[in-house]
Design an enzyme around this catalytic site. Structure first.
Site: not given
Ligand code: HXC
Length: 517
Positions: A173, A408
């Site tokens: 998102g 064009a």
């Molecule tokens: C809850 C999350 C989270 C998530 C990260 N965190 N993503 N918590 N929901 N989606 C939390 C982690 O648990 C961690 O918590 C902190 O954020 C930092 O994340 P890390 O993984 O430690 O950091 P990093 O190694 O820098 O990696 C960051 C990241 C990775 C690349 C963003 O966390 C990641 O791939 N997250 C998932 C991304 C993803 O797939 N999102 C899509 C969601 S679906 P702590 O407590 O340890 O600090 C979506 C659908 C929307 O968004 C649709 C709209 C059209």
């Protein structure tokens, strides 16, 4: 002196807790990645001491997985108003140290609040985005939270400028809201945008790809065309945002701000008179043309590494903001392909939303021929340019510097598409198609029957060129308003812009048009 009220002492402590965000360890981790914290970013973006924060005590309200973590103050986003060069803006800055800046219901409520305030007050909204996307533990609440933001992005589009600065891993998102905004600025090595990240792709398709190759800054600058500007670090991205706002009005009712005149409006440039080579097959740089015409050092190119056969950007003419659209003849001869059409159409519409006059420089042999382009929908994409120019009500001026052939010529702000003033340089060639193609179609039989078909084709092509491949024929039928010396382009355009400043167009009532998206 009476003892201080303990409730005031508590307030100070609470404020300090909010400032500590996700804690010292996570703040240090952010710095270790050479990234700034959300508060440091706001300090750099806004004029000193101008930030007025709202809702710092909001906390997460739901945790459907019962993870039981801390309910951080602010819920991972800082919102409020501030000033940039003395003009009001509304901002939100996601805080990666709290749940990775992810968006749940309360974070969404904060962002929507500040977007609504921006709309009601006719001020730009700027998002500093650094987020793991939808917060998993809030389930559908986080999805609905994003949807609330997307709806506002769409509904406020064209009313207030919306700028997204991508400062971290913007997943799911976190990438769709920026896609709906007017400008996206990314930071090299730090920002990524993707709908599904490398882990998901690996799980679903087995494909191995790293985040940088999937959705890093260079990918969105050069391949997807999603990003408009790239910066080397957070500081540069924030400075770029400040600069870009200097070209834009605060809303669609205002005119763009004018900069103090920094260049002579009468300045002529003799080099322009020799810039177009005598041989029409030899390229030259349209970037050089643009930078010699606009106020010195005022041109900011957008999407400079994508669809480089087209050129778009903002500049000043005698201190007034303008949008520049052009072909770049040194890239694919300035031909219009699918990506170039999309790039031009979206930019024209942005300029029209925000009252930026359009200056169009034309040098294109036409649309790119080929099966790939036809099957990819070049007709649908090219039609967007027609639509965008035809509906634009801002002042529209064009200069044909060399080739303006066929489609064009038509789509690039030609006279009967609704342009206000059309100039041509003496080097302009305006015709249905180039000489060789035309004589092959028109004189197929006489060429075949000639004693020397090659010589006959060359003679007929030369005759065609004499007739059509110059600006006098087009000027004679009124399609070109004047043929000007290249060196006088700047003063002539500045005079024309001044004369069009009060342009007003009444449009027919309708809900909205149906652009071929
Ligand atoms: C809850 C999350 C989270 C998530 C990260 N965190 N993503 N918590 N929901 N989606 C939390 C982690 O648990 C961690 O918590 C902190 O954020 C930092 O994340 P890390 O993984 O430690 O950091 P990093 O190694 O820098 O990696 C960051 C990241 C990775 C690349 C963003 O966390 C990641 O791939 N997250 C998932 C991304 C993803 O797939 N999102 C899509 C969601 S679906 P702590 O407590 O340890 O600090 C979506 C659908 C929307 O968004 C649709 C709209 C059209």
């Amino acid at each position: 002196m009476a003892q201080e009220d303990p409730r005031i002492i508590e307030l100070r402590a609470m404020r300090e807790r909010a400032r500590q965000a996700g804690g010292a360890e996570r703040l240090a981790k952010q710095h270790a990645k050479h990234k700034l914290t959300a508060r440091e970013r706001l300090d750099l973006l806004l004029d000193p001491d101008s930030f007025n924060e709202l809702a710092p005590f909001i906390t997460q309200q739901s945790d459907d997985l019962n993870l039981g973590g801390e309910r951080y103050l602010g819920d991972g986003v800082i919102i409020g108003s501030g000033q940039i060069d003395g003009r009001t803006v509304y901002v939100y800055a996601q805080d990666f140290t709290i749940h990775g800046g992810t968006l749940g219901a309360m974070q969404s409520r904060k962002i929507c609040q500040v977007m609504d305030l921006a709309l009601r007050n006719g001020a730009p909204i700027i998002g500093l985005i650094d987020s793991g996307g939808a917060r998993i533990q809030e389930g559908v609440r986080s999805l609905d939270g994003y949807t609330e933001i997307f709806r506002r992005n769409a509904q406020y589009s064209g009313i207030i400028p919306q700028i997204s600065i991508m400062l971290g891993p913007c997943a799911g998102g976190a990438s769709y809201s920026p896609a709906l905004t007017d400008l996206i600025i990314m930071v090299r090595q730090h920002s990524y945008m993707f709908i599904t990240g490398p882990d998901v792709i690996r799980a679903v398709t087995g494909e191995q790809i790293d985040a940088e190759s999937l959705g890093g800054t260079d990918i969105h600058m050069a391949t997807s065309g999603l990003a408009h500007l790239a910066a080397a670090a957070d500081q540069e991205a924030l400075a770029l945002c400040r600069r870009m706002l200097g070209y834009l009005p605060s809303n669609n009712i205002e005119n763009p701000p004018s900069a103090p005149p920094a260049d002579d409006p009468q300045r002529m440039d003799d080099e322009l008179n020799v810039i177009v080579p005598l041989d029409p097959a030899v390229p030259y740089s349209m970037h050089a043309v643009v930078s010699k015409v606009v106020d010195r050092d005022s041109f900011v190119e957008l999407q400079p590494a994508w669809a480089c056969n087209a050129l778009v950007g903002l500049a000043h003419m005698d201190g007034h903001s303008v949008g520049i659209v052009a072909q770049e003849p040194s890239v694919m001869a300035g031909v219009i392909d699918i990506d170039a059409a999309d790039k031009i159409a979206r930019f024209v519409r942005m300029c029209d939303c925000f009252n930026l006059p359009l200056l169009t420089f034309v040098d294109s042999p036409g649309f790119l021929p080929g099966v790939e382009q036809e099957h990819g929908g070049i007709i649908r994409h090219g039609a967007k340019i027609i639509y965008a120019y035809a509906e634009a009500t801002v002042p529209k001026i064009s200069v044909v510097t060399r080739k303006a052939y066929g489609g064009a010529y038509v789509v690039m702000n030609s006279k009967y598409l609704g342009s206000d003033i059309n100039y041509a340089w003496p080097s302009a060639e305006i015709a249905v198609m180039g000489a060789e193609g035309a004589v092959n179609i028109l004189f197929k039989k006489p060429i075949a029957a000639a004693d020397d078909p090659k010589a006959e084709r060359a003679r007929l092509a030369e005759n065609y060129r004499q007739h059509f491949s110059n600006p006098y024929y087009a000027a004679g039928v009124g399609a070109i308003d004047d043929i000007i010396e290249p060196r006088e382009t700047r003063p002539r355009l500045i005079m024309a812009l001044a004369a069009l400043r009060d342009k007003s167009v009444a449009t027919l009532p309708r809900k909205h048009g149906n652009i071929p998206v």
